[in-house]
Structure formats: structure tokens, C-alpha cells
Design an enzyme around this catalytic site. Sequence first.
Site, PDB file in Angstrom:
ATOM      1  N   SER A 498      -3.792  28.563 -98.505  1.00  0.00           N
ATOM      2  CA  SER A 498      -4.045  27.387 -99.343  1.00  0.00           C
ATOM      3  C   SER A 498      -2.983  27.218-100.423  1.00  0.00           C
ATOM      4  CB  SER A 498      -5.464  27.410 -99.898  1.00  0.00           C
ATOM      5  OG  SER A 498      -5.655  28.425-100.837  1.00  0.00           O
ATOM      6  N   ASP A 584     -10.794  20.114 -91.966  1.00  0.00           N
ATOM      7  CA  ASP A 584     -10.676  20.703 -93.298  1.00  0.00           C
ATOM      8  C   ASP A 584     -10.578  19.596 -94.358  1.00  0.00           C
ATOM      9  OD1 ASP A 584     -10.044  22.131 -95.571  1.00  0.00           O
ATOM     10  OD2 ASP A 584      -8.872  23.601 -94.471  1.00  0.00           O
ATOM     11  N   HIS A 630     -10.655  26.854 -93.871  1.00  0.00           N
ATOM     12  CA  HIS A 630     -10.244  27.994 -94.682  1.00  0.00           C
ATOM     13  C   HIS A 630     -11.293  28.305 -95.750  1.00  0.00           C
ATOM     14  CE1 HIS A 630      -8.939  24.819 -97.389  1.00  0.00           C
ATOM     15  NE2 HIS A 630      -8.794  25.713 -98.316  1.00  0.00           N
TER      16      HIS A 630
END
Length: 655
Positions: A498, A584, A630
Site C-alpha cells: 500500500s 479493492d 489488501h
Amino acid sequence: MCRTAKSFGRGLSFSVKHYLRNNHLQELCGKTKPNKCHILDWSRSPCNSTVPPRRILSWRLFSCKEGTKITSITTSEVSYKDLLKSEQENWNKISRSYKAVTKRIKEKLEELHNKYTLQLESPRIRFGGNVYFEENGYIFCSKADDEWATNDVLYYTSQKNLKCQNVFMTTFTTEKYTKLVYTEQDARFFVDIYCTKDRRFLTINSNSKTTSEVWLIDCRHPFKLPVLVQARTKGVIYHVEHRNNELYILTSYGEPAEYKLMKTSVASTSMANWKLVYAPEEKTKLIDLEMFRDHCIMFLQKAGYLYLNVIAFVSHSVQSIPLPTWACAFELEPHPEHASSTCYFQLTSPVHPPRRFAYSFKENNLIEQAAEEVPIIMNCHTTRLLAKSKDETLVPITVFHNMNSKELRRKPLLVHVYGAYGIDLNMSFKEEKLMLIEEGWILAYCHVRGGGELGLRWHKDGCQHNKLKGLHDLKACIMLLHELGFSQPKYTALTAASAGGVLAGAICNSDPELIRAMVLQAPFVDVLNTMMKTHLPLSTEEQEEWGNPLADEKCMKYIKSYCPYHNIKPQCYPSVFITAYDSDQRVPLTGILQYVQKLRKATLDHASRTRKKGNGIPNIILDVQASGSHCDSSWEDSLNEVARHLAFLKKELQV
């Protein structure tokens, strides 16, 4: 107050605070983000989810993967669907060459998982005569004798566009109704709710990256309006606990601007009345604390080592307890009772499975709970280094390697970095880290500025107009490792997730010769375009981290100077493996697709100019996952992902 999210329920899907008929405020916990509000009349609205504070900087972790971002990039000439289809076809071809190695790695990781990981059922949290647990995505409450019970009053937050800004109250009496209690107008702030350890107050916590504000709801009078503790003051963060009609306040107020413990009477809560109880020594970070009836336990870190300070409220004494030198991270066990005479916690490191410890207030000592625990890994050495950055700031590095390893210069090195939001690098146990150590790898964790390893100032010195300091720190760390004989560039890989993708991507642009390969997970690679699109979730809130390029031309130029996407150029890049997620929310796939396209074009342009062909061109691989994110992936998804990453690294480093 300041404790890990896991210690509030270990993975329960959301957090609620509610009163039972005996007026004991209860709490369950979860995985969303907090914010700030104004008091309103008791109005209406439905429920959703919230999170209790995690550690000290609660609001930073509610974005799951430590402060992740939504990436948005301008529309390219090639459509999104065409790009996605092209990358999927490319991955399907490439993945065949990794299949056999991936399978072997998965088998080894499963073996280690079964050996070292405790197979825990869903956590069951008990308060008084009630037990709370999660099952199939729902949270249940039952009597300890297995009779079901209902609650009279429930407080909860709702999440919208990745933010929690409202607090609601719902009753479960014969007259059922829901009313809005509190709402936040400032997009930079998030709301979470927490119950003090003695269950006297419910706190409504409103936090931005640098400022916070707390409101109290008296558990004895749950229908009264919340009362403000201290109005938000720019740059002042505070969290509240309660004991004997006094508020204990963990705050950055005063000098130095690091966390310290203060207190004040419930009757006089304004900042002018706060009195110092405890301040850590210089260069010591207060990581977490746990409040008990007569004691407070503080978890601290200095020079990379963990220790406890135990404050006795009655005798006003402070006792320091060193923890094992191998320990890099700790986790408080969920909900120890306020009157308990023992504090339970676990210690771990990336290569040491969790071990259970207890501190006894009565015996005044530390006890290791050795039953059914695995032994400490004896063949791994932990080394703590300091790298001198460009401005001569000393940057900590934690290095793990096999003590039996010979010729470390020829061993593969995996460097870890994050450097954002004041969040520490994750130093908890991972099966794949132990596997790599057993295979002779070196693991290095670079605690660069922008993270939180050395306190609030360490974060401040690496955010906004200081972001390049984190890049300089990372470069200094890798160069020192090589100078000291920990591997060399052709055997060095870098990994980040990230927001860690900012520094990882930046060093690939500025100093690609330092590493051979890089693995990124849902990376934030276009800071500039994202921060210029304020309609995206989190962009306004995260101006305190990255700056506001729309309002400040100097800020725009500064972000552009390090932004990974905007600094790609024709040169010899490391090979790169990126995992992204189709659904995401925080890092949309569009931005990553275009980053990969631009990076791949730059490598081909460089190869054509230098007449390099075939093996001279680095591999730029994108693996798009249809499931998971994630923030939250299943064990099977995570296992497959890690195995693919390691297969890639082994091939690129010729291990």
C-alpha cells in the site's frame, strides 16, 4: 484506549458498545476507521460498523493495511478493459513458469503454519454473565449458561465511503428506536467509540492524523447527551481512560510533543487542568498501555528493544521490566478484567512465533507461559543497526539472519519498508519469514521516517514536505547493509505494501542499481493525481500526510518530485511483481494498470536504446486477483499470494 485492534476481539467484523440491564457497558470490536462530530438532537439512522482504537494512533490503522490510499490516474488511450485483459493474458502465460516452485513453497508454508500457528476458534469474550463471539460474519451474545440474551441500549458507528462519521444509539426495549447521537462535519476526522476499562464511560473519539477530541457518555446514564472533555486543539492528540473519578489521558500535549500520561478530575476536564503522571525517557516510544484498578502497564521501546514500565497508583512507584531481546512486537490479550492481578500478552518477531507472557502485580514479576508453546528459534540472529541518512539522521534497521550462514555477502536479502502515517513496520510472526531464514536469506526491516518507530516526531519528520527524507533513509539503509556485508545489489530484493509503495517505487526511479527485484502489494504509486481528486474517499483526510497540491503549487511540485508514477524514465529497472485486487476500494486497479504499462514501456525504451535484448529486460509482472483485498484476504488467498511472490523472488535472485 490505546491498544491493538486485535486485543479488542481479534478479528470480529465490527465493534459495538452496548448496555445490558445491569448497566455494564460492553464492547465488541472490528475493522473500520474513526472521525469527529458535533452533538445533535437524538435523531434517527441505521447501524453499521466501527473500530476501537488500535495502539496509540488508533485512527491510523482503521484503513486496514496501515494507511492505504485510493489511487486514481488520468484516463489512458487504452481502455481499462483492454488493459486488464492484456495483463491477465500476460499473467496466465508467465505463471506457468512459476507453477512448480509455487507449489513447493505452498507445501512448506502450510507445514510451518500447522507447526507454529495456534489454531484458534473464533474469540469468545466474556463480560459478567455474557459471552460474545463471531460466527459466519455475525456477532452473537449469549448468557454464560448458553441462554440467549438481548441488550437494552446499543451505541455504534456507521461507515460510508471508507469513513466513520456518525454515532447512533439504538434501544432494544419494547419501544425500539434508533437516533443519531453525534456526527462529524470535517472530512479529515474519523469517529470511533470505546468503553473505559472500568466500564464507567463510553468515549466517542474524533481523530484526524494530528488532532483529536473526546466526548464522554456516562454508563450510569446512557440516555444523557455526551460531554466534551477538551475541544480539539491543532496538533494535540489525546485518548482517555478512567479510574477513581479521574480521567487518565494519553496525550501529545506539552513538550516534548510525544505521548505522555496525564490526569485530571472528571469535574474539570479541560486541558488547563491536566497534570503529568508519567513521561517516557528521551528517545523512548510509548507503544501502548493497559489500565488496571491499581496499576498501569506501559509497553515501551528504546533502541529497538521492548520493555515494560509498571506504574503503581497507590505507592506512586514505577518499575521497569526488560523483555526478551529477540522480541520485536507484542500483542495484548483481549479484555483483561479491570480488577485483574495479572496482565497477559504475547511477544513475537517476524521469525519467532508468538509466546505468551504474564506480568503478576502480586508477585511483581514476569512469567513465561511455556505450556504447549514452540521453542525460540535458536539459529537466527537479530542485529540492530543505525544507518546515517543524507541529513545525518540515524535510521534504525532490524536485521535477521541465520547464525550458521557463511559468506553473507552471497546470501539473498529481502528489505522491508513502509514509512507513512506514523505506522510501524509489521514485526509480527510470518511463516514465510521463518522459511526464508531457514533457507539462508537475510531479512532487513528499515524503520524510515514517516513511520512511527521513534515516536510522533519520527512521523512528522517524514510526512508532507519531508517525504523525501524517507527516501533518503531507505537508500542509506540499503547502502549500509551492503557495506557491512549483508548481501549485494544483485541478490537484494525490496518488498512493500500500500503506502509503502511510495518509497519503494521512488527508490526504483532514483537508485535502481541498489536492488535486483521488487514485490509490491496493492501499491500506492500515484500520490499526485490521487491527492488532486478530492472527491475520492480519503484524499481530503490525508492532506495531513501528503499535503494539498490543489492549494499549494510548491506542494504540487514537491509531490511530483518523488511520486513513483511521475518519475518513471527509460533506464535499467529492477524486475517488479505487483499484486492488485479487482475490487479493492482503497487502491483501484486503474492506477496500477497504468503504472505497470508506463514502467514496462520505460524498460523497453531503455533496452532499445542500449540494444539489450531478452534477459537484459527486467520482468514487469502484474497479478490481478479477482477475490480478496489488501485489507482482508482469506488464508488460502494469502498463502497463494505469498507463494507466488517468493517464487518470483527466487527466480529473479537466482536462489
